[in-house]
Design a protein around this motif. Structure first.
Motif, PDB file in Angstrom:
ATOM      1  N   VAL A 151       0.837  -1.202   0.000  1.00 14.33           N
ATOM      2  CA  VAL A 151       0.000   0.000   0.000  1.00 14.33           C
ATOM      3  C   VAL A 151       0.868   1.246   0.000  1.00 14.33           C
ATOM      4  O   VAL A 151       0.637   2.188  -0.749  1.00 14.33           O
ATOM      5  N   ARG A 152       1.910   1.220   0.851  1.00 10.67           N
ATOM      6  CA  ARG A 152       2.742   2.413   0.919  1.00 10.67           C
ATOM      7  C   ARG A 152       3.498   2.641  -0.393  1.00 10.67           C
ATOM      8  O   ARG A 152       3.531   3.742  -0.921  1.00 10.67           O
ATOM      9  N   ALA A 153       4.081   1.560  -0.940  1.00 15.94           N
ATOM     10  CA  ALA A 153       4.808   1.699  -2.206  1.00 15.94           C
ATOM     11  C   ALA A 153       3.860   2.199  -3.291  1.00 15.94           C
ATOM     12  O   ALA A 153       4.175   3.128  -4.049  1.00 15.94           O
ATOM     13  N   GLY A 154       2.668   1.605  -3.325  1.00 19.41           N
ATOM     14  CA  GLY A 154       1.688   2.007  -4.338  1.00 19.41           C
ATOM     15  C   GLY A 154       1.305   3.465  -4.182  1.00 19.41           C
ATOM     16  O   GLY A 154       1.208   4.208  -5.160  1.00 19.41           O
ATOM     17  N   ALA A 155       1.107   3.882  -2.937  1.00 23.71           N
ATOM     18  CA  ALA A 155       0.695   5.261  -2.691  1.00 23.71           C
ATOM     19  C   ALA A 155       1.758   6.243  -3.162  1.00 23.71           C
ATOM     20  O   ALA A 155       1.460   7.237  -3.818  1.00 23.71           O
ATOM     21  N   TYR A 156       3.034   5.937  -2.846  1.00 23.97           N
ATOM     22  CA  TYR A 156       4.085   6.849  -3.285  1.00 23.97           C
ATOM     23  C   TYR A 156       4.180   6.867  -4.801  1.00 23.97           C
ATOM     24  O   TYR A 156       4.376   7.915  -5.417  1.00 23.97           O
ATOM     25  N   ALA A 157       4.038   5.680  -5.421  1.00 23.01           N
ATOM     26  CA  ALA A 157       4.125   5.605  -6.883  1.00 23.01           C
ATOM     27  C   ALA A 157       3.017   6.443  -7.516  1.00 23.01           C
ATOM     28  O   ALA A 157       3.261   7.261  -8.396  1.00 23.01           O
ATOM     29  N   VAL A 158       1.777   6.270  -7.032  1.00 24.42           N
ATOM     30  CA  VAL A 158       0.651   6.999  -7.614  1.00 24.42           C
ATOM     31  C   VAL A 158       0.816   8.494  -7.409  1.00 24.42           C
ATOM     32  O   VAL A 158       0.551   9.298  -8.306  1.00 24.42           O
ATOM     33  N   GLN A 159       1.293   8.860  -6.213  1.00 22.43           N
ATOM     34  CA  GLN A 159       1.459  10.275  -5.905  1.00 22.43           C
ATOM     35  C   GLN A 159       2.390  10.951  -6.908  1.00 22.43           C
ATOM     36  O   GLN A 159       2.239  12.129  -7.204  1.00 22.43           O
ATOM     37  N   SER A 160       3.328  10.188  -7.462  1.00 17.92           N
ATOM     38  CA  SER A 160       4.293  10.786  -8.381  1.00 17.92           C
ATOM     39  C   SER A 160       3.806  10.760  -9.830  1.00 17.92           C
ATOM     40  O   SER A 160       4.492  11.236 -10.716  1.00 17.92           O
ATOM     41  N   MET A 161       2.623  10.172 -10.078  1.00 16.49           N
ATOM     42  CA  MET A 161       2.137  10.121 -11.458  1.00 16.49           C
ATOM     43  C   MET A 161       1.144  11.252 -11.697  1.00 16.49           C
ATOM     44  O   MET A 161       0.208  11.407 -10.926  1.00 16.49           O
ATOM     45  N   PRO A 162       1.306  11.990 -12.782  1.00 13.42           N
ATOM     46  CA  PRO A 162       0.304  13.011 -13.093  1.00 13.42           C
ATOM     47  C   PRO A 162      -1.040  12.345 -13.421  1.00 13.42           C
ATOM     48  O   PRO A 162      -1.069  11.263 -14.015  1.00 13.42           O
ATOM     49  N   VAL A 163      -2.129  12.991 -13.029  1.00 13.22           N
ATOM     50  CA  VAL A 163      -3.462  12.445 -13.286  1.00 13.22           C
ATOM     51  C   VAL A 163      -3.633  12.169 -14.776  1.00 13.22           C
ATOM     52  O   VAL A 163      -4.201  11.151 -15.184  1.00 13.22           O
ATOM     53  N   PHE A 164      -3.123  13.101 -15.569  1.00 14.33           N
ATOM     54  CA  PHE A 164      -3.275  13.008 -17.012  1.00 14.33           C
ATOM     55  C   PHE A 164      -2.688  11.698 -17.534  1.00 14.33           C
ATOM     56  O   PHE A 164      -3.294  10.965 -18.295  1.00 14.33           O
ATOM     57  N   TRP A 165      -1.478  11.414 -17.034  1.00 14.28           N
ATOM     58  CA  TRP A 165      -0.775  10.212 -17.463  1.00 14.28           C
ATOM     59  C   TRP A 165      -1.530   8.967 -17.011  1.00 14.28           C
ATOM     60  O   TRP A 165      -1.700   8.002 -17.767  1.00 14.28           O
ATOM     61  N   LEU A 166      -2.003   9.022 -15.778  1.00 11.91           N
ATOM     62  CA  LEU A 166      -2.749   7.895 -15.214  1.00 11.91           C
ATOM     63  C   LEU A 166      -3.965   7.588 -16.088  1.00 11.91           C
ATOM     64  O   LEU A 166      -4.280   6.429 -16.381  1.00 11.91           O
ATOM     65  N   GLY A 167      -4.642   8.656 -16.516  1.00 14.62           N
ATOM     66  CA  GLY A 167      -5.829   8.494 -17.348  1.00 14.62           C
ATOM     67  C   GLY A 167      -5.494   7.859 -18.684  1.00 14.62           C
ATOM     68  O   GLY A 167      -6.149   6.897 -19.120  1.00 14.62           O
ATOM     69  N   LEU A 168      -4.452   8.371 -19.332  1.00 18.08           N
ATOM     70  CA  LEU A 168      -4.071   7.815 -20.632  1.00 18.08           C
ATOM     71  C   LEU A 168      -3.643   6.353 -20.496  1.00 18.08           C
ATOM     72  O   LEU A 168      -3.951   5.521 -21.349  1.00 18.08           O
TER      73      LEU A 168
END
Lengths: 337, 531
Positions: A151-168
């Motif tokens: 959970v912690r690793a995932g949270a840090y990873a997601v936090q560093s991804m722009p929403v835009f990129w996540l969406g694409l």
């Protein structure tokens, strides 16, 4: 007799709620007035000519005289106090004004689009709350375990991804590679109306992406506060009394952690709305996001003022609800102080 | 201890969700296009309004409306709502059109000359927020002597006037007495065109249904959906997911479909140019030797290949090579000629300085080149020009700015500009290069003044005889090539991806502006789709 006593106690705790709501409403009026004045002053400082923005590429062929006629029709060259007074006067009569960037009444823009943005934000918020409470609590309980680390690793990873990129990325995987979900839009492009099932299918990816992008803060916060409260005296005491682990975790530890969490939700709401703007763009959703950006670029005061005021109202309401919920959850907080 | 808080929170959340869902009750479900035979296209640009009076599809191809005249695949004028091409009086100041018989609007009402009069009068009305008024400067009045005849009276003879008659005609009955700026018509219009509007959800899509009673023949498909997807990457992904039959895509994204089975890429020639506007008010760009040197130093072919991914052509002037008015002799080579460039600078006294930058009278050959920061294509062109200029000892500082920062500086700082229409050389160039418009906003921002160009532009406007016009514009192009107020770089090609199953696509030379109207789908009523 105990339930009645508890109910009475709760009723006493919320006794001041009416007064608080009234007091908040009184405060809200100057806040909203100040926000709207600020909006107009900022707009006046903007060097953008709304008529030129309106002309778009036709600015190449539109004469200055023609643009001046359009500005006169809109009254945007009037002194700022005159424009503001006119806007407030119309507002008091229930007329939000005319959007120069959208070419339709502001009320129509809001009516057609605010619902979709609220639906997106609301569904994402519900998902974030449910998921972060569950994941955060379980991770705190098994601190250092594989779930906690993941959970912690995932949270840090997601936090560093722009929403835009996540969406694409979500579109690439779930719409293109797997073909499970549509890549964008509110409905199928050939649909003849907005069927709830169709809309729901189209909202799965945007809601999930928005929720995931906002989740790290909440998950990490819940995890830390629950972990902390697991060491609190009353939790240790509950454990010592031999209460089952689940009851201690959710009934005692999580409940203690919930109070600061409520505050976090209240203050985080604007960020969620900001994320929604980007998600709407990626998934081509007809929400308020894109038009707000357009209004800002086009010096469209009436629309900007309306969206800003609407956001302010939502945030003020959220703060009020947070406080009421706080009072309901914490016996030490009294509203009638 | 009563209801646990979490349960109450959940109930609250659900209630809030239901409330919001209530706010967003489905937009009126309406019958119309849907299912087989519907063609779905996607584009970035969404019109602000669907009213031709307020600048929707004024150059034709609007799908919903017809003008008195329209343009064929070769952009030649052909009659539409007029029975034949309107006739021009010998003095050029009176234009008469006779209407086609039996044309009906989508609501069933017949088209009369009064509708044409209403449409043009609305454009001229200062209370109407129409930017089109500037294009109809020459129009004094429009009258209908009888129900099937329209007479336009002009303030002065204007040779390309018929080119202005592509404007879509709106029904007077639907708009008379209303505030046209705020009429509901602008969102759900009624026209005479091949498609009627079923629904328009701004930000999402426009749904059109075939007009079975279209005077030009029933459309070959049952309807069209135009999806508005602003982001290039998202549009490409949704095209790849098979949602669209055709979509406009940036050249590099489109070329990804070149080898993909089931798709083909259309690269459509345009009159959409990009160039460097060189202001006369700047001591460096105001020197004709510097301008000529830059014109010779830029490698247009390299820009087409490198920046545009092949989707373009070298540009040497504002009149595209596809135009009958183009003068090939005014065009230079497509590749750079650094020798000619340095010779021009040497002859004018610009000597290489210590740092490789040329100097004359203590002034370095350096200037700023502005470009709109959000336009990545113009940025890349600005960088390419900067690199080419450096080779001949001119230092350019590219600067990405917003338009509100650019406009006050256009008199003294160079700018990457772009526009262009293929229809008539008068349309944009008259204001862009005429000295009467020097320094007026976007019309001639660099204050270029040439009596030869002024006269040529005026002759092109006044002369009715096509050969005479051709001669005037040849002179205009040659003088521009001599004075170089702009370094024209490239004409773009607009790129579209189309499914193989779609038949009937007929690309024609496109203008700068293209969205719902005037795109690859200008003749979509003849498109069919094999299923």
């Amino acid at each position: 007799m105990t339930p009645t006593a508890a109910t009475l106690a709760r009723r006493r705790r919320l006794a001041g709620a009416g007064a608080v709501v009234r007091r908040r409403l009184l405060v809200a009026v100057p806040v909203l007035a100040a926000t709207s004045v600020g909006m107009f002053v900022l707009g006046a400082a903007s060097p953008i000519d709304p008529a030129q923005q309106y002309a778009g590429a036709a600015a190449f062929t539109t004469s200055e005289e023609n643009l001046a006629q359009i500005r006169a029709n809109w009254g945007v060259d009037d002194p700022l106090p005159v424009q503001y007074a006119r806007w407030v006067g119309n507002l008091l009569r229930g007329d939000l004004g005319w959007s120069t960037s959208r070419h339709e009444p502001v009320a129509d823009v809001l009516a057609a689009r605010a619902g979709w943005t609220l639906l997106l934000v609301g569904a994402a918020l519900a998902l974030v709350l449910a998921a972060s409470l569950l994941l955060g609590t379980v991770a705190a309980y098994r601190r250092g375990g594989w779930l906690d680390r993941a959970v912690r690793a995932g949270a840090y990873a997601v936090q560093s991804m722009p929403v835009f990129w996540l969406g694409l990325a979500a579109i690439a995987v779930f719409a293109l590679a797997l073909g499970w979900l549509p890549a964008g839009g509110l409905t199928d492009v050939t649909a003849t109306g907005t069927e709830p099932a169709d809309v729901a299918r189209h909202l799965v990816l945007p809601v999930t992406v928005l929720a995931i992008s906002q989740a790290p803060w909440f998950v990490l916060f819940v995890r830390d506060t629950v972990a902390e409260s697991l060491r609190d005296d009353h939790v240790l005491a509950a454990r010592a009394r031999g209460l089952p682990g689940r009851t201690v975790l959710f009934g005692h530890a999580l409940r203690t952690a919930l109070l600061p969490f409520l505050t976090l939700v209240g203050t985080h709401l604007p960020e969620l709305v900001g994320g929604a703007v980007l998600v709407e763009t990626v998934f081509s959703l007809p929400g308020l996001g894109a038009v707000t950006v357009q209004a800002a670029l086009g010096s469209d005061f009436p629309l900007l003022a309306a969206t800003t005021l609407a956001t302010t109202v939502v945030v003020l309401t959220a703060n009020l609800l947070t406080d009421l919920a706080y009072a309901a959850a914490d016996p030490r907080v009294r509203l009638d102080d | 201890m009563g209801t646990p808080l979490s349960t109450r929170a959940a109930i609250l959340a659900v209630a809030a969700l239901m409330a919001t869902a209530g706010c967003s009750s489905p937009a009126a479900t309406s019958s119309g296009a849907g299912g087989a035979g519907t063609i779905v296209v996607a584009t970035a640009g969404e019109p602000d309004t669907l009213n031709p009076v307020l600048n929707y599809g004024v150059d034709g191809g609007s799908l919903i409306f017809d003008g008195l005249v329209t343009r064929d695949a070769g952009n030649r004028l052909v009659p539409a709502l007029a029975r034949e091409l309107p006739t021009v009086s010998p003095d050029g100041r009176s234009v008469t059109a006779t209407l086609r018989e039996g044309v009906r609007f989508h609501d069933g009402s017949p088209l009369t000359a009064q509708d044409v009069v209403f449409t043009y009068q609305a454009v001229l009305d200062p209370k109407v927020d129409s930017t089109l008024r500037s294009d109809l400067d020459m129009l004094a009045s429009v009258v209908a002597p009888d129900p099937s005849t329209v007479v336009f009276r002009l303030k002065y003879a204007y040779a390309p006037f018929l080119q202005r008659l592509t404007l879509g005609i709106v029904p007077a009955k639907a708009l008379a007495g209303q505030d046209i700026n705020q009429a509901g018509f602008n969102r759900k219009p009624v026209g005479t065109g091949p498609y009627r509007v079923t629904s328009w959800t701004p930000g999402d899509r426009l749904v059109l249904a075939a007009n079975e009673a279209y005077w030009g023949g029933r459309p070959a498909n049952s309807g069209v959906v135009v999806a508005f997807v602003a982001d290039d990457n998202v549009r490409a992904q949704r095209m790849r997911a098979g949602e669209f039959d055709a979509a406009e895509l940036a050249p590099k994204l489109a070329s990804g479909f070149d080898r993909q089975a089931g798709y083909r890429v259309e690269r459509v020639p345009t009159a959409d140019y990009r160039g460097v506007m060189l202001p006369m008010g700047n001591p460096v760009t105001g020197d004709v030797a510097v301008r000529r040197a830059l014109n010779a130093a830029v490698d247009r072919q390299a820009m087409v290949t490198g920046v545009l991914g092949g989707a373009g052509e070298p540009a040497h002037g504002p009149i595209p090579p596809s135009s009958e008015f183009a003068t090939p002799s005014a065009a230079g080579p497509a590749t750079a000629d650094p020798a000619a460039a340095t010779a021009a600078l040497d002859a004018a006294g610009w000597r290489p300085g210590a740092d490789g930058i040329r100097v004359r009278d203590g002034r370095p050959a350096a200037f700023t080149l502005m470009y709109p920061a959000t336009d990545s294509l113009r940025k890349e062109l600005a960088l390419a020009v900067t690199a080419d200029a450096k080779k001949i000892g001119i230092r350019i500082t590219p600067e990405g700015l917003t338009w509100d920062a650019i406009t006050p500086r256009m008199r003294t700082d160079a700018l990457i500009m772009g526009y262009g229409t293929p229809y008539d050389p008068d349309f944009v160039s008259y204001k862009l290069f005429g000295s009467a418009f020097a320094g007026q906003g976007f019309f001639n921002p660099g204050s270029y003044r040439s009596p030869v160009v002024d006269k040529a532009l005026q002759d092109g406007r006044d002369t009715a005889d096509p050969a005479g016009r051709k001669a005037a514009y040849a002179l205009f192009q040659q003088q521009l090539a001599t004075d170089v107020p702009w370094v024209f770089l490239t004409y773009l090609k607009h790129t579209y991806v189309v499914k193989e199953a779609v038949a009937g696509v007929t690309p024609r030379v496109e203008p700068h502006e293209h969205d719902v109207a005037n795109s690859l789908w200008w003749n979509i009523h003849t498109w069919t789709k094999a299923s």
